[in-house]
Design an enzyme around this catalytic site. Structure first.
Site, short mmCIF file in Angstrom:
data_model
loop_
_atom_site.label_atom_id
_atom_site.label_comp_id
_atom_site.label_asym_id
_atom_site.label_seq_id
_atom_site.Cartn_x
_atom_site.Cartn_y
_atom_site.Cartn_z
N LYS A 1 4.54 8.43 7.76
CA LYS A 1 4.14 9.82 7.91
C LYS A 1 2.75 9.85 8.53
CE LYS A 1 1.43 11.59 4.29
NZ LYS A 1 1.05 12.59 3.39
N LYS B 1 10.36 7.27 -5.33
CA LYS B 1 9.99 7.33 -6.75
C LYS B 1 11.23 7.45 -7.62
CE LYS B 1 5.43 9.30 -5.97
NZ LYS B 1 4.61 8.29 -6.65
N HIS C 1 6.46 16.08 1.45
CA HIS C 1 6.75 15.78 0.04
C HIS C 1 7.38 16.97 -0.70
CE1 HIS C 1 4.42 12.37 1.00
NE2 HIS C 1 3.24 12.87 0.76
N GLU D 1 -3.68 17.65 -7.03
CA GLU D 1 -4.53 16.46 -6.92
C GLU D 1 -5.92 16.82 -7.42
OE1 GLU D 1 -3.47 13.84 -3.18
OE2 GLU D 1 -4.05 15.86 -2.57
N ASP E 1 0.09 18.54 5.29
CA ASP E 1 -0.13 17.30 4.56
C ASP E 1 0.83 17.14 3.37
OD1 ASP E 1 -1.82 15.00 4.54
OD2 ASP E 1 -2.67 15.72 2.65
N ARG F 1 -4.71 -5.53 16.60
CA ARG F 1 -5.60 -6.10 17.63
C ARG F 1 -6.58 -7.12 17.07
NH1 ARG F 1 -8.05 -0.57 19.46
NH2 ARG F 1 -8.18 -0.64 17.20
N LYS G 1 -5.98 20.49 -3.66
CA LYS G 1 -6.95 19.42 -3.96
C LYS G 1 -8.02 20.01 -4.87
CE LYS G 1 -6.41 16.45 -0.03
NZ LYS G 1 -5.87 15.34 -0.81
N HIS H 1 7.26 8.54 0.97
CA HIS H 1 7.28 7.65 -0.19
C HIS H 1 7.68 8.39 -1.48
CE1 HIS H 1 3.14 9.15 -0.57
NE2 HIS H 1 3.29 8.92 -1.85
N1 LIG Z 1 -3.30 4.34 3.85
C1 LIG Z 1 -2.42 4.99 3.15
O1 LIG Z 1 -2.42 5.00 1.92
C2 LIG Z 1 -1.32 5.75 3.85
C3 LIG Z 1 -0.43 6.49 3.05
C4 LIG Z 1 0.61 7.17 3.66
C5 LIG Z 1 0.75 7.09 5.04
N2 LIG Z 1 -0.13 6.40 5.80
C6 LIG Z 1 0.07 6.34 7.24
O2 LIG Z 1 0.15 4.98 7.67
C7 LIG Z 1 -0.43 4.85 8.94
C8 LIG Z 1 -1.52 3.79 8.86
O3 LIG Z 1 -2.54 4.26 8.00
P1 LIG Z 1 -3.74 3.34 7.52
O4 LIG Z 1 -4.45 4.10 6.48
O5 LIG Z 1 -3.27 1.96 7.21
O6 LIG Z 1 -4.66 3.30 8.85
P2 LIG Z 1 -5.81 2.30 9.21
O7 LIG Z 1 -6.38 1.65 8.00
O8 LIG Z 1 -6.72 3.03 10.13
O9 LIG Z 1 -5.07 1.15 10.03
C9 LIG Z 1 -4.66 1.31 11.36
C10 LIG Z 1 -4.07 0.00 11.84
O10 LIG Z 1 -3.64 0.16 13.19
C11 LIG Z 1 -4.15 -0.92 13.95
N3 LIG Z 1 -4.34 -0.49 15.33
C12 LIG Z 1 -5.15 0.49 15.79
N4 LIG Z 1 -5.05 0.60 17.12
C13 LIG Z 1 -4.16 -0.34 17.52
C14 LIG Z 1 -3.63 -0.74 18.75
N5 LIG Z 1 -3.99 -0.15 19.91
N6 LIG Z 1 -2.74 -1.75 18.78
C15 LIG Z 1 -2.37 -2.37 17.64
N7 LIG Z 1 -2.81 -2.04 16.44
C16 LIG Z 1 -3.71 -1.04 16.37
C17 LIG Z 1 -5.46 -1.29 13.27
O11 LIG Z 1 -5.79 -2.63 13.49
P3 LIG Z 1 -6.75 -3.18 14.65
O12 LIG Z 1 -7.95 -2.33 14.70
O13 LIG Z 1 -6.98 -4.59 14.17
O14 LIG Z 1 -5.93 -3.12 15.87
C18 LIG Z 1 -5.05 -1.15 11.82
O15 LIG Z 1 -4.37 -2.32 11.41
C19 LIG Z 1 -0.97 6.23 9.32
O16 LIG Z 1 -0.04 6.88 10.12
C20 LIG Z 1 -1.09 6.95 8.01
O17 LIG Z 1 -0.89 8.34 8.16
C21 LIG Z 1 -1.16 5.71 5.22
#
Ligand SMILES: NC(=O)c1ccc[n+]([C@@H]2O[C@H](COP(=O)([O-])OP(=O)(O)OC[C@H]3O[C@@H](n4cnc5c(N)ncnc54)[C@H](OP(=O)(O)O)[C@@H]3O)[C@@H](O)[C@H]2O)c1
Length: 485
Positions: A147, A181, A239, A215, A234, A43, A329, A177
């Site tokens: 995930k 590995k 995993h 962890e 989690d 967005r 953890k 992920h």
């Molecule tokens: N971060 C990690 O290391 C990690 C690792 C494993 C898995 N994951 C998984 O990956 C997913 C994303 O995680 P994240 O950490 O990247 O989350 P995040 O930082 O909160 O990012 C969420 C993203 O979704 C977008 N978003 C939110 N509402 C939206 C909407 N209505 N329409 C379009 N876009 C929208 C946000 O952008 P805007 O606000 O600009 O719309 C932002 O780009 C999650 O399911 C998480 O469980 C993350």
């Protein structure tokens, strides 16, 4: 054929920390197919240039020495941004028009990577389908789902059903992920590419298997999310079960997505269901000291930050061989390791008392931080009669590749998704079977009959009771911080 990768969640953490650095690295290493473009969607009101600039900063920060500005400039020429609200169907029409424009109306294979909040996955998938974006007449259309895949069996099933209304199963790539590995893939090579290990890989020679994901970190800013999720959701459902499947599966007929996943899911089917009093004795619950004071955690929260489970796999290969799974953890170090503990030799030949009694052989497969394998075997202490000691044979991926760290798991998985190889992604039945095992344990551990929740101090291997629990079964945890560096 040209390729387009569409990332939903373009302004998010995963995109900046993992996805774009992985795609940049693939480009730098000439592994990204030519004519690949990346379209970010979220967005935030960004232009192509804003998005590229933001990600240049974060990518250079995460990659450090492999980041090169000139290479980034070439790479980022193919990055575009489309403002989109997943909840607005009309925005998917605009996305469709943008993709057609970028692809010049020519056929292109597309990967839609859903890296946004889990509650938006079904809406994103539905709107992709309604906008005709899943239709693969003009090239492959694949969807990668991050995930967590549901929070229990019911929600995972609902999500599978939503996905299948728009995409066929062969178009779906559910990411874990851990499977990207190198060492996890190497377990299959170790088992099925060698003839010396497989004959030993069964109930005749193995006493038990331990899988530990430890962890050091605490819940941190994920506290509110974590307090609802807990360690079984989690870490175990995804995993740890993936690792267990790779260790316990039968050899696939061929190394392809269907054959590998057929064998993996059979392992989960063979996990003995728990009933009644099993839930009180099948594991250990723990919570680190101070967890309840973390911001976002409910007062008197029953959420586990540590769990150990004993599961049995009822088939010919594993009957009578317990699988001990644990994760926590606030543990003493960060390590993920699989320990295959072999049986004692059947007859003690040396007559020097305890010092001449061999320790059982052990194979340690370390998944992180460093990736490698260590064999523990018995040898003679020189010049001390028949006194025995444990000697080690190490294999380190890092050393074997002259210090070149293996590619990050996301590189491998993105490359596979681009090529349509789903071997390292979870299938719908696999995910549902995993929830079918975890759900009853969570329910029992939230009931009045739940086993005690032990508090443990930080920087240890979980609650002391966990050690005692395994001692009572005449076994002991392999509590050693990374064995391979
Ligand atoms: N971060 C990690 O290391 C990690 C690792 C494993 C898995 N994951 C998984 O990956 C997913 C994303 O995680 P994240 O950490 O990247 O989350 P995040 O930082 O909160 O990012 C969420 C993203 O979704 C977008 N978003 C939110 N509402 C939206 C909407 N209505 N329409 C379009 N876009 C929208 C946000 O952008 P805007 O606000 O600009 O719309 C932002 O780009 C999650 O399911 C998480 O469980 C993350």
């Amino acid at each position: 054929m040209a390729h387009t990768i569409v990332i939903f969640g373009a302004s998010g953490d995963l995109t900046s920390r993992k996805l774009i650095p992985a795609l940049y690295e693939l480009f730098r290493r000439k592994r990204l197919p030519e004519n690949t473009r990346i379209v970010g969607a979220s967005r935030s009101p960004l232009s192509d240039v804003n998005w590229r600039d933001q990600l240049a900063d974060t990518t250079s920060k995460f990659l450090k020495e492999t980041f090169d500005l000139e290479t980034w400039k070439q790479f980022s020429q193919a990055m575009f941004y489309q403002p989109l609200d997943i909840e607005q169907p009309a925005d998917f029409g605009k996305l469709s028009a943008k993709l057609a424009e970028l692809e010049g109306g020519l056929p292109a294979d597309r990967v839609y990577y859903v890296a946004t909040m889990p509650q938006l996955y079904p809406t994103a998938v539905a709107h992709l389908g309604e906008a005709g974006l899943a239709n693969d007449q003009l090239g492959a259309r694949r969807i990668v789902i991050e995930k967590p895949f549901g929070t229990d069996l019911a929600t995972a099933r609902e999500l599978n059903q939503s996905i299948h209304r728009a995409f066929r199963e062969d178009q779906v790539f559910r990411i874990d992920h851990y499977l990207g590995k190198e060492t996890v893939q190497n377990i299959m090579v170790l088992r099925f590419g060698n003839s010396i290990f497989e004959p030993l890989w069964n109930r005749n020679y193995i006493d038990h298997v331990q899988i530990t994901v430890a962890e050091e970190v605490l819940v941190g800013r994920r506290a509110a999310y974590y307090d609802n999720s807990g360690i079984l959701r989690d870490m175990f459902q995804n995993h740890i079960f993936q690792l267990m499947m790779v260790v316990a599966m039968e050899a696939p007929v061929k190394y392809n997505a269907d054959c590998v996943r057929d064998e993996k899911v059979k392992v989960l089917r063979a996990v003995r269901p728990l009933h009644g009093s099993d839930f009180a004795n099948c594991g250990v619950r723990g919570q680190y000291e101070g967890y309840a004071k973390e911001e976002g955690v409910r007062p008197n929260s029953p959420t586990e930050t540590f769990a150990a489970l004993k599961l049995s796999i009822d088939n010919w290969r594993w009957n009578g061989v317990p699988f001990y799974l644990r994760s926590g953890k606030g543990m003493s170090c960060r390590t993920t390791q699989i320990v295959i503990d072999f049986k004692q030799p059947p007859h003690l030949v040396f007559s020097g008392g305890r010092e001449s009694t061999p320790e059982a052989n052990r194979l340690v497969i370390q998944i992180q931080p460093a990736e490698g394998i260590q064999v523990h075997f018995q040898s003679k202490v020189p010049d001390q009669g028949m006194k025995l000691c444990t000697s080690l044979l190490d294999f380190s991926f890092n050393k074997a590749s002259n210090g070149q760290a293996g590619p990050d798991a996301y590189q491998r998985l993105l490359q596979d998704a681009l090529q349509g190889d789903a071997s390292l992604f979870a299938r719908s039945d696999e995910v549902e079977m995993a929830w079918r095992i975890i759900d009853p344990i969570i329910a029992a551990w939230r009931s009045p009959a739940a086993p005690d929740l032990y508090t443990y101090p930080l920087s240890m291997w979980g609650p002391e009771f966990s050690t005692q629990w395994l001692d009572d079964q005449s076994r002991s945890w392999f509590d050693v911080c990374p064995v391979i560096s």
